[in-house]
Design an enzyme around this catalytic site. Structure first.
Site, short mmCIF file in Angstrom:
data_model
loop_
_atom_site.label_atom_id
_atom_site.label_comp_id
_atom_site.label_asym_id
_atom_site.label_seq_id
_atom_site.Cartn_x
_atom_site.Cartn_y
_atom_site.Cartn_z
N GLN A 1 -3.38 -9.48 10.76
CA GLN A 1 -4.27 -10.63 10.60
C GLN A 1 -4.19 -11.19 9.18
O GLN A 1 -4.75 -12.24 8.90
CB GLN A 1 -5.72 -10.22 10.92
CG GLN A 1 -5.95 -9.99 12.41
CD GLN A 1 -7.38 -9.62 12.78
OE1 GLN A 1 -7.60 -8.58 13.37
NE2 GLN A 1 -8.34 -10.46 12.44
N ARG B 1 -14.99 -9.42 15.54
CA ARG B 1 -15.36 -10.81 15.78
C ARG B 1 -16.64 -11.19 15.05
O ARG B 1 -17.60 -11.70 15.64
CB ARG B 1 -15.52 -11.08 17.27
CG ARG B 1 -15.36 -12.57 17.58
CD ARG B 1 -15.35 -12.84 19.05
NE ARG B 1 -15.06 -14.24 19.29
CZ ARG B 1 -14.37 -14.66 20.34
NH1 ARG B 1 -13.89 -13.81 21.21
NH2 ARG B 1 -14.15 -15.94 20.54
N CYS B 2 -16.66 -10.91 13.77
CA CYS B 2 -17.78 -11.36 12.95
C CYS B 2 -17.32 -11.31 11.52
O CYS B 2 -16.32 -10.72 11.19
CB CYS B 2 -19.00 -10.47 13.13
SG CYS B 2 -18.82 -8.83 12.45
N GLU C 1 -16.81 -16.69 15.72
CA GLU C 1 -17.48 -15.42 15.78
C GLU C 1 -18.96 -15.53 16.14
O GLU C 1 -19.59 -14.53 16.49
CB GLU C 1 -17.30 -14.70 14.44
CG GLU C 1 -15.82 -14.57 14.15
CD GLU C 1 -15.50 -13.97 12.80
OE1 GLU C 1 -14.45 -13.32 12.70
OE2 GLU C 1 -16.28 -14.13 11.86
#
Ligand SMILES: Cc1cc2nc3c(=O)[nH]c(=O)nc-3n(C[C@H](O)[C@H](O)[C@H](O)COP(=O)(O)OP(=O)(O)OC[C@H]3O[C@@H](n4cnc5c(N)ncnc54)[C@H](O)[C@@H]3O)c2cc1C
Lengths: 806, 285
Positions: free
Chosen positions: A237, A384-385, A760
């Site tokens: 990522q 996802r945050c 997110e």
């Protein structure tokens, strides 16, 4: 095409710029199975690596016998820590300032830990040989419960740093203690707690779970011994950070390393960190001179690469009898597993947990987080945050509900009277953040009206009566959530990963015929960057999004950036894109003015062209300017039309939203049925409404999974109990309800196009909404709080504990 | 998640398969749809050296209904069970059950023979077969024999089938009356937290004239609830008799704690599922 004949509106629409629900350009290849993922990479002579892993959660490694494995035809080598030690690679640094064993160095600290790396001619031979490596262990007492880590009889996990009184984040009070991180005003908060008329208290546990992307982690390393170049394809990522780390660790000059993130099948934070598999693949390729592939399987992914959450949050919230919140206190016990491998900006060992005052104007607050080592897999990534924002949002949204119970007040109303008001922005929070913009009351009222909140409460009251009269065994829960995120890390002055400032970048080249390529320092894992970044640019430079290629992920071509996670791509790289576009336009303006034979200031921008002020029939389109920039000698202007921008954001962005979940709950079977889910998101300027909706659907489904069953559970001996998809809950379309999405639009004042990020939000806001619905359903029967995950048996147990099966 | 090494065989007749299995003995396993066996092999919990694939044996794939007797070849897939009109007519409970197994992809591969021979207490077909009082036909080196489903299961993954025998078909009488298969599961594709198969018929007098109840994944074998079944016959079905039947069934089960929940919860869930199944079957009787 006759450009002149078009109206401004038609020209605007042709750009497919900001606000257009443009179809995702990526989908043609993904839906046809034409994506190119790490495991699709095949090279001549490529070897495969596979790990011998520990079955023990805590043990000394007495000996490793690789002889039988080495006898298998096709096995090239078996690496152990002893082989990596001379290279200094048997341990590696983590993003959190700790270090992690690449291969077991004398002991193992979690079940599934990497012990040896088998290199073979194919992955089947490698798997067979893994079975033949004999490891002799001396089992040690495991430490599973973080609350027992500092008891006198607790085993010491990290003997390598047992005596270190200082860690990367200050003082350590025990060998199993990693750090204490404090924010806010302790004394002031405690004094308010002792004097406030109302104080509600609760322990809120956000259980351990896992991002579990569809594609697991993997890499292909290829060391070309002729030209000295290392190429590394992987599920990264943050490919540039990987290049820098690889250079620092291996001693290979950075220009001789090329890192490529090809198509990535979901990341969700799982692919931010550096894993032993990457290091071993690199070493194996350097040693053998051949490309080496390592791809973990699903069970390895769930049990060894980065988990998420595992925060025990003890909360106290003080208020007036009328419900005005006076103070918030939180002490978090953070279970980090065997190594502190959290992926947070360096100065934030608990991420942005100090956003835990949420959407509320809380004058005084205090937060302390203690990081603890246990015999579990390392991680603690932002699933996802933005860093620890889901934990913070869950904490405050539970605490507000708990306070509402204590005050005997409607939880929607309690929120409303405590929201930060529109005119208070930019708002300075008690725990140190400056919220950029918001209009919470408008969003909240819109959400309550959309679901007919009053009507729902009336229906719920009737349902409670019916239940008490024995007419039904179903309860109705109304789950409220108003969340505020903090995303877009972040300002270089306080945000870095391994020292690298968290700016991001975009480089644009306009081709002579008026199409373009833009490269960014981020990397899409499903977010649709190729679609949306082209839209940002289309609006800035007047070239249709269809004529702009977006490229990311190859460090040889893309400008340096810090990658994609924490909803940072749009806030940071999106800003860089807009700024680079503006540089293009500035140069184009000079060219246009020259072509139109007027002064630079006598032309103005109009959608896709420069027009002479007061003479609209005289103009040059961006396309014409592009051609001229390559074909004409323009005095004082360099040929070509390119720009690059490195953007250091002045602040984070603060997206917010109002979610409401209505659930029916069978108290006898514990089964739940989501009747309705309404999600209002305010992510500032909306780039592509269709992609926003898709992101919200996906994130809500992950939130549903987490709230209703998804967990990484260990038994008391440290064995992982949910290490396969048999037990690790991933919802199918069948379990996924219909979602209604909605929006308000409050632009970020400091972002060039006002965008805040949205990918997110649904995970952050969804989890409290689902969990609050369960908790709310049992409120009338005396429940204050019950922990997630709310799977069937735990819901049943909640009912059972309340005597509802008597 | 990579299986050990094995050789693959694809005999074209039952006789050839039986002979091959006898020759290869313990090191061999037959493979049908592979959707129970292959996961076990990937975990290396099963490491057969030879796989004998039954898919080329034509005789093993059929659904026939004649003289009130249903015969299903072992290699018939769950999808084929769902798609058969004759079966839906003769024994609609089979379709109702098959539709609750796993998901469509798995049902295209998974076979009835594999499902009942596997011996996994989580499989749904074994309890159904006990409820239907089905017989399994086994072919081995010593010829052919029939075993009642109610006598087939010994413990988890242990059945009365000899390792050298191949299950070739299941047979049972077409059922009339009311039927239901009810299953509680955590998600699509999951095995049962608790499930129950129920057949009930109503006599001319309105009382229950026949009853059969069996349960899935609540012990290390499927559970046929003989006492509860026979106690229902001749009685009217009302709240009290249902409660008595449920109580009696719950005494037969021995669920264990796992990720689906503790035994105490499973007993409770089993009671709910059973009640739902009895209600539904009786309403259709
Ligand atoms: C994700 C998932 C979810 C599932 N959920 C369910 C569920 O909810 N309910 C359910 O019932 N099942 C479920 N299953 C199992 C599925 O139905 C299997 O397909 C079935 O259990 C086995 O059938 P098979 O044809 O695939 O057998 P195989 O996997 O090929 O074989 C299973 C075993 O039976 C033996 N065998 C197979 N055929 C014969 C034969 N004719 N004679 C003798 N021995 C034989 C094999 O040697 C092996 O030991 C699930 C499977 C998966 C992968």
């Amino acid at each position: 095409m006759n450009a002149e004949a078009k109206t401004i509106e038609e020209r605007q629409a042709a750009l497919k710029g900001l606000g257009t629900s443009r179809k995702r350009v990526e989908d043609a290849r993904f839906t046809q199975g034409k994506g190119n993922y790490v495991d699709d990479i095949k090279m001549p002579d490529m070897l495969f690596g596979d790990f011998v892993r520990s079955q023990h959660p805590h043990a000394y490694v007495k000996s490793i016998d690789t002889s039988a494995a080495l006898e298998v035809p096709g096995v090239i080598a078996v690496l152990t820590a002893k082989d990596l030690e001379p290279l200094g690679l048997h341990w590696m640094p983590t993003l959190a300032g700790d270090k992690q064993m690449v291969l077991a160095d004398g002991k193992v600290l979690f079940q599934g830990q990497e012990v040896a790396f088998v290199i073979a001619e194919d992955r089947y031979i490698a798997a067979d040989a893994v079975d033949l490596v004999k490891v002799e262990y001396e089992p040690l007492q495991p430490l599973v419960d973080p609350f027992k880590a500092e008891l006198p009889d607790a085993p010491i996990l990290r003997e390598d740093i047992a005596d270190a009184k200082e860690g990367a984040h200050g003082a350590r009070r025990h060998p199993n203690h990693i750090f204490t991180w404090e924010q806010g005003d302790k004394d002031a908060t405690e004094s308010i707690l002792s004097s406030a008329p109302v104080v509600a208290e609760e322990m809120v546990y956000y259980h351990r779970t896992h991002p579990c992307p569809l594609e697991t982690c993997g890499a292909v390393a290829s060391m070309d011994k002729v030209n000295g170049k290392l190429t590394l394809w992987g599920t990264f990522q943050a490919p540039h950070v990987v290049r820098t780390v690889a250079s620092l660790l291996s001693g290979i000059a950075e220009h001789n390393i090329r890192v490529v993130s090809p198509d990535i099948g979901g990341g969700f934070g799982n692919k931010v960190g550096v894993y032993p598999g990457y290091v071993c693949a690199i070493v194996a390729s350097i040693v053998t001179g051949k490309p080496v592939k390592w791809v973990e399987d699903r069970m390895e992914n769930l049990s060894s690469t980065a988990f998420a959450r595992d925060y025990w949050m003890q909360g106290k919230i003080a208020a007036t009898p009328e419900g005005k919140i006076l103070g918030l206190w939180c002490h978090t016990t953070a279970d980090h597993g065997a190594f502190d491998a959290c992926a947070d900006p360096t100065k934030y060992p608990a991420g942005f947990m100090n956003i835990c005052t949420g959407s509320y104007d809380i004058p005084t607050a205090y937060l302390a987080v203690d990081g603890i080592y246990t015999n579990k897999a390392p991680g603690g990534v932002a699933y996802r945050c933005s860093f620890r924002v889901t934990e913070a949002a869950y904490f405050i949204e539970r605490m507000v509900e708990v306070l509402a119970i204590k005050l005997n007040m409607d939880a929607a109303e309690l929120r409303r009277i405590n929201f930060i008001k529109k005119e208070q922005f930019p708002y300075q929070s008690a725990l140190g953040w400056e919220y950029d913009s918001g209009d919470y009351h408008t969003a909240w009222d819109k959400a309550l009206a959309a679901v007919n909140y009053k009507g729902l409460r009336e229906e719920q009251a009737k349902q409670v009566q019916a239940f008490k009269a024995g007419e039904t065994r179903t309860l109705m829960g109304i789950g409220l959530c108003h969340f505020t995120e903090i995303v877009g890390a972040g300002p270089v002055k306080n945000c870095d990963l391994l020292g690298m400032g968290m700016f991001d970048s975009c480089e644009i080249r306009i081709h002579p015929t008026g199409s373009a390529i833009a490269r960014l320092g981020t990397i899409s894992q499903g977010q649709g960057h190729a679609t949306t970044f082209a839209q940002i640019l289309a609006s800035e430079i007047g070239i249709s999004a269809d004529d702009i290629t977006i490229e990311e992920g190859d460090t040889d071509t893309a400008p340096y950036g810090l990658g994609t996670y924490g909803s940072r791509s749009t806030p940071v790289a999106g800003a860089a894109t807009a700024m680079a576009g503006r540089k293009i336009r500035a140069k184009a303006q000079m060219i246009a003015a020259y072509l139109l034979e007027v002064h630079d200031n006598d032309v103005e921008w109009e959608v896709d062209r420069f027009v002479v002020k007061g003479a609209p029939e005289r103009f040059k389109t961006m396309k014409e300017v592009a051609f001229a920039s390559y074909t004409q000698a323009i005095p004082g202007v360099e040929p070509g039309l390119e720009a690059v921008s490195y953007y250091d954001p002045p602040n984070m962005t603060y997206p917010f939203g109002a979610y409401i979940c209505v659930m029916d709950i069978n108290v006898d079977t514990g089964e739940t049925d989501i009747r309705q889910f309404y999600a209002l998101d305010d992510c500032g300027t909306r780039i592509n409404p269709m992609i926003i909706e898709g992101q919200v659907h996906g994130g809500l489904t992950e939130a549903l999974a987490i709230a209703l069953g998804q967990e990484i559970a260990y038994d008391e001996l440290g064995n992982i109990k949910t290490g396969s998809l048999m037990d690790f809950f991933i919802p199918t379309s069948w379990e996924t309800p219909d979602y209604v999405t909605d929006f308000t639009e409050t632009p970020s004042p400091h972002h060039p196009i006002g965008a805040k990020g949205v990918g997110e939000s649904p995970n952050v806001g969804g989890v409290p909404a689902f969990s609050n619905a369960i908790n709310d359903a049992f409120k009338a029967f005396g429940l204050t709080h019950t922990h997630m995950p709310h799977d069937h048996w735990r819901v049943w147990k909640t009912a059972n504990d309340l005597g509802m099966h008597a | 998640m990579i299986p050990g090494r094995f050789d693959y065989h694809q005999p074209e007749s039952l006789a050839a398969a039986v002979t091959l299995l006898s020759e290869l003995g313990d090191d061999a396993r037959v493979i049908a749809g592979g959707h129970s066996l292959i996961p076990m092999m990937k975990l290396r919990l099963a490491m057969p050296e030879h796989l004998i694939d039954l898919k080329a044996i034509g005789d093993l794939k059929h659904i026939t209904v004649a003289d009130g007797v249903v015969s299903i070849g072992a290699m018939t897939t769950q999808a084929e069970l769902i798609g058969s009109a004759a079966l839906a007519d003769a024994a609609p409970i089979v379709k109702e059950t098959a539709l609750q197994i796993a998901d469509p992809q798995i049902r295209y591969q998974g076979t009835i023979g594999g499902n009942v021979a596997n011996g996994d207490p989580g499989n749904d077909m074994p309890a159904l077969m006990q409820c239907l009082d089905a017989s399994f036909t086994l072919s081995g080196p010593n010829g052919q024999r029939e075993v009642r489903a109610r006598e087939f299961y010994e413990a988890a993954y242990f059945t009365t089938r000899d390792d050298l025998e191949i299950l070739t078909r299941v047979t049972f009488a077409a059922h009339g009356g009311g039927y239901a298969y009810e299953k509680q599961k955590r998600k699509i594709g999951d095995y049962a937290t608790a499930a129950a198969a129920v057949l009930l018929s109503k006599g001319a007098d309105g009382a229950c004239s026949s009853a059969s109840i069996a349960m899935t994944n609540l012990a290390d074998t499927p559970i046929y609830c003989e006492e509860a079944s026979s106690a229902m016959i001749g009685a009217g079905i009302d709240a009290t008799s249902i409660e008595t039947a449920v109580k009696s069934c719950l005494e037969c089960i021995e669920p264990v704690d796992d990720n689906r929940g503790p035994a105490e919860f499973k007993k409770h869930a089993a009671g709910m599922v059973l009640k739902r199944a009895i209600d539904s079957a009786w309403s259709r009787a």
